[in-house]
Design an enzyme around this catalytic site. Structure first.
Site, PDB file in Angstrom:
ATOM      1  N   ARG A 102       0.870  -1.187   0.000  1.00 18.12           N
ATOM      2  CA  ARG A 102       0.000   0.000   0.000  1.00 18.12           C
ATOM      3  C   ARG A 102       0.899   1.226   0.000  1.00 18.12           C
ATOM      4  O   ARG A 102       1.814   1.329   0.819  1.00 18.12           O
ATOM      5  CB  ARG A 102      -0.911   0.040   1.227  1.00 18.12           C
ATOM      6  CG  ARG A 102      -1.534   1.421   1.440  1.00 18.12           C
ATOM      7  CD  ARG A 102      -2.558   1.483   2.548  1.00 18.12           C
ATOM      8  NE  ARG A 102      -3.792   0.837   2.144  1.00 18.12           N
ATOM      9  CZ  ARG A 102      -4.993   1.141   2.647  1.00 18.12           C
ATOM     10  NH1 ARG A 102      -5.115   2.071   3.570  1.00 18.12           N
ATOM     11  NH2 ARG A 102      -6.068   0.512   2.242  1.00 18.12           N
ATOM     12  N   HIS A 129      -7.596   1.111  -6.101  1.00 16.41           N
ATOM     13  CA  HIS A 129      -7.839   0.353  -4.861  1.00 16.41           C
ATOM     14  C   HIS A 129      -8.596  -0.923  -5.239  1.00 16.41           C
ATOM     15  O   HIS A 129      -9.765  -1.098  -4.895  1.00 16.41           O
ATOM     16  CB  HIS A 129      -8.638   1.213  -3.876  1.00 16.41           C
ATOM     17  CG  HIS A 129      -8.603   0.703  -2.465  1.00 16.41           C
ATOM     18  ND1 HIS A 129      -7.843  -0.397  -2.068  1.00 16.41           N
ATOM     19  CD2 HIS A 129      -9.245   1.129  -1.335  1.00 16.41           C
ATOM     20  CE1 HIS A 129      -8.013  -0.602  -0.775  1.00 16.41           C
ATOM     21  NE2 HIS A 129      -8.858   0.305  -0.306  1.00 16.41           N
ATOM     22  N   GLN A 132     -10.562  -3.337  -2.742  1.00 22.52           N
ATOM     23  CA  GLN A 132     -11.807  -2.746  -2.224  1.00 22.52           C
ATOM     24  C   GLN A 132     -13.004  -3.120  -3.099  1.00 22.52           C
ATOM     25  O   GLN A 132     -14.091  -3.430  -2.604  1.00 22.52           O
ATOM     26  CB  GLN A 132     -11.642  -1.221  -2.170  1.00 22.52           C
ATOM     27  CG  GLN A 132     -12.874  -0.479  -1.690  1.00 22.52           C
ATOM     28  CD  GLN A 132     -13.161  -0.734  -0.214  1.00 22.52           C
ATOM     29  OE1 GLN A 132     -12.286  -0.586   0.627  1.00 22.52           O
ATOM     30  NE2 GLN A 132     -14.393  -1.122   0.113  1.00 22.52           N
ATOM     31  N   ASP A 223     -16.922   8.359  -0.993  1.00 23.67           N
ATOM     32  CA  ASP A 223     -15.617   8.176  -0.341  1.00 23.67           C
ATOM     33  C   ASP A 223     -15.216   9.544   0.205  1.00 23.67           C
ATOM     34  O   ASP A 223     -15.813  10.571  -0.150  1.00 23.67           O
ATOM     35  CB  ASP A 223     -14.603   7.651  -1.382  1.00 23.67           C
ATOM     36  CG  ASP A 223     -13.249   7.300  -0.771  1.00 23.67           C
ATOM     37  OD1 ASP A 223     -13.125   7.254   0.470  1.00 23.67           O
ATOM     38  OD2 ASP A 223     -12.295   7.075  -1.553  1.00 23.67           O
ATOM     39  N   CYS A 266     -16.250   2.915   1.332  1.00 21.86           N
ATOM     40  CA  CYS A 266     -15.095   2.045   1.596  1.00 21.86           C
ATOM     41  C   CYS A 266     -14.587   2.183   3.024  1.00 21.86           C
ATOM     42  O   CYS A 266     -13.973   1.268   3.554  1.00 21.86           O
ATOM     43  CB  CYS A 266     -13.991   2.337   0.597  1.00 21.86           C
ATOM     44  SG  CYS A 266     -13.496   4.073   0.585  1.00 21.86           S
ATOM     45  N   ARG A 299     -13.966  -7.100   3.484  1.00 14.22           N
ATOM     46  CA  ARG A 299     -12.560  -6.882   3.113  1.00 14.22           C
ATOM     47  C   ARG A 299     -11.713  -8.076   3.557  1.00 14.22           C
ATOM     48  O   ARG A 299     -10.772  -8.459   2.872  1.00 14.22           O
ATOM     49  CB  ARG A 299     -12.005  -5.600   3.758  1.00 14.22           C
ATOM     50  CG  ARG A 299     -12.670  -4.294   3.372  1.00 14.22           C
ATOM     51  CD  ARG A 299     -12.575  -3.960   1.910  1.00 14.22           C
ATOM     52  NE  ARG A 299     -11.231  -4.088   1.372  1.00 14.22           N
ATOM     53  CZ  ARG A 299     -10.199  -3.272   1.642  1.00 14.22           C
ATOM     54  NH1 ARG A 299     -10.358  -2.219   2.426  1.00 14.22           N
ATOM     55  NH2 ARG A 299      -9.004  -3.467   1.108  1.00 14.22           N
TER      56      ARG A 299
END
Ligand code: CP
Ligand code: NVA
Length: 318
Positions: A102, A129, A132, A223, A266, A299
């Site tokens: 990441r 991402h 996600q 988001d 998310c 997740r």
């Protein structure tokens, strides 16, 4: 599937398989079944940015499957300071069975994949991402029983990593996507062009009017307005001001014309700070329509499925 770097790299069949496999691993965990598919596998977890969900999901996924996740924050390793990405990739590839990254640049995760010789999972970059989106689609499929024909409206900063990956994912999996954002925050033209070129039976709509954007939506997604790494950029006050009309509130939820619309995010979310910085109101965030914590739990199951898939499929006998 050697690596998991972007949604663009995955075929629709691979995405569908990952979503179904995630459902399987979720059911296994719920019934206490642990098949240890990552037994004796070691995964290097390099995080240049902070994380709650992705980091914990990676650690628990490895532990549940009999493997080990070694967390390497930027303060812990030489990469980017005394050592190049190339040399770090080669060294980690000699020791580990997989790498999770990441950070900021997509080019870093691409280089780790290119030079390490082991499977690499992108756990978020400035551009994408992808993990996600597997959890988002799993959550939508759990709720509606399908993906094709679902209309997803994304409101807010539509130029960020999550929206980029969602747009390509929707185009690949047959969801209609509508974006409600000021023109300055629409996805870049290359991403829109690519998504339109692969969207066979679904539509992609860009809208400046948030109420028009959410009409008939089954899912409203938003988001944060300031992503990681943008905190100290100039112009955040202007950005908040421009995005305020795209805040997800009860009026916006009602404007879909469907009482069945769900809300996704998310996370982390700004929903109870000062009003002008909240991309979603507290009322919507904590409403029955909000499935954000199912999405967050997913997740874990989806990251587990991705790691099992890429690591076991490219088992190099280490
Ligand atoms: N959604 C997500 O990636 O959360 P974290 O930043 O907590 O990992
Ligand atoms: N767009 C957000 C997503 C966090 C999961 C960020 O990059 O900070």
């Amino acid at each position: 599937m050697k690596h998991f770097l972007t949604i663009k790299d995955c075929s629709a069949a691979e995405l569908a398989e990952l979503i179904d496999f995630s459902t399987q691993v979720k059911a296994e965990k719920k019934s206490g079944v642990y098949p240890y598919r990552l037994k004796n596998k070691n995964v290097a977890v390099i995080f240049e940015k902070t994380s709650t969900r992705t980091r914990c999901a990676t650690t628990i996924a490895c532990k549940d499957e009999g493997g080990h996740a070694e967390f390497l924050g930027t303060g812990d390793i030489q990469m980017g300071k005394k050592e190049s990405i190339h040399d770090t990739a080669v060294v980690l590839g000699r020791m580990f069975d997989g790498i999770v990254f990441r950070g900021f640049k997509q080019s870093t995760v691409n280089a780790l994949a290119k030079y390490s010789g082991v499977p690499v999972m992108n756990a978020l970059t400035d551009d994408a991402h992808p993990t996600q989106i597997i959890a988002d689609f799993m959550t939508i499929k759990e709720h509606f029983g399908k993906l094709k024909g679902i209309k997803l409206a994304f409101l807010g900063d539509a130029q960020n990593n999550v929206c980029n990956s969602l747009l390509i994912g929707c185009a690949k999996m047959g969801l209609d996507m509508s974006i409600g954002a000021p023109k300055a925050y629409w996805p870049t033209q290359d991403i829109v062009d690519y998504a339109k070129s692969i969207a066979k039976d679904s539509s992609i709509i860009m809208e400046e009017d948030p109420i028009k954007a959410v009409k008939d939506a089954d899912v409203i997604y938003t988001d944060v307005w300031i992503s990681m790494g943008e905190e100290n950029l100039p112009g955040s006050t202007k950005k908040f001001h421009q995005l305020t009309p795209y805040q997800v509130n009860e009026k916006v939820m009602a404007a879909t014309g469907k009482s069945s619309t769900i809300f996704l995010h998310c996370l982390p979310a700004s929903h109870n700070g000062e009003k002008h910085i909240n991309e979603v109101t507290e009322e919507v965030f904590s409403s029955k329509q909000s499935l954000v914590f199912d999405q967050a739990e997913n997740r874990l199951h989806t990251i587990k499925a991705i790691l099992i898939k890429i690591i076991t499929e490219s088992d190099n006998g280490k």
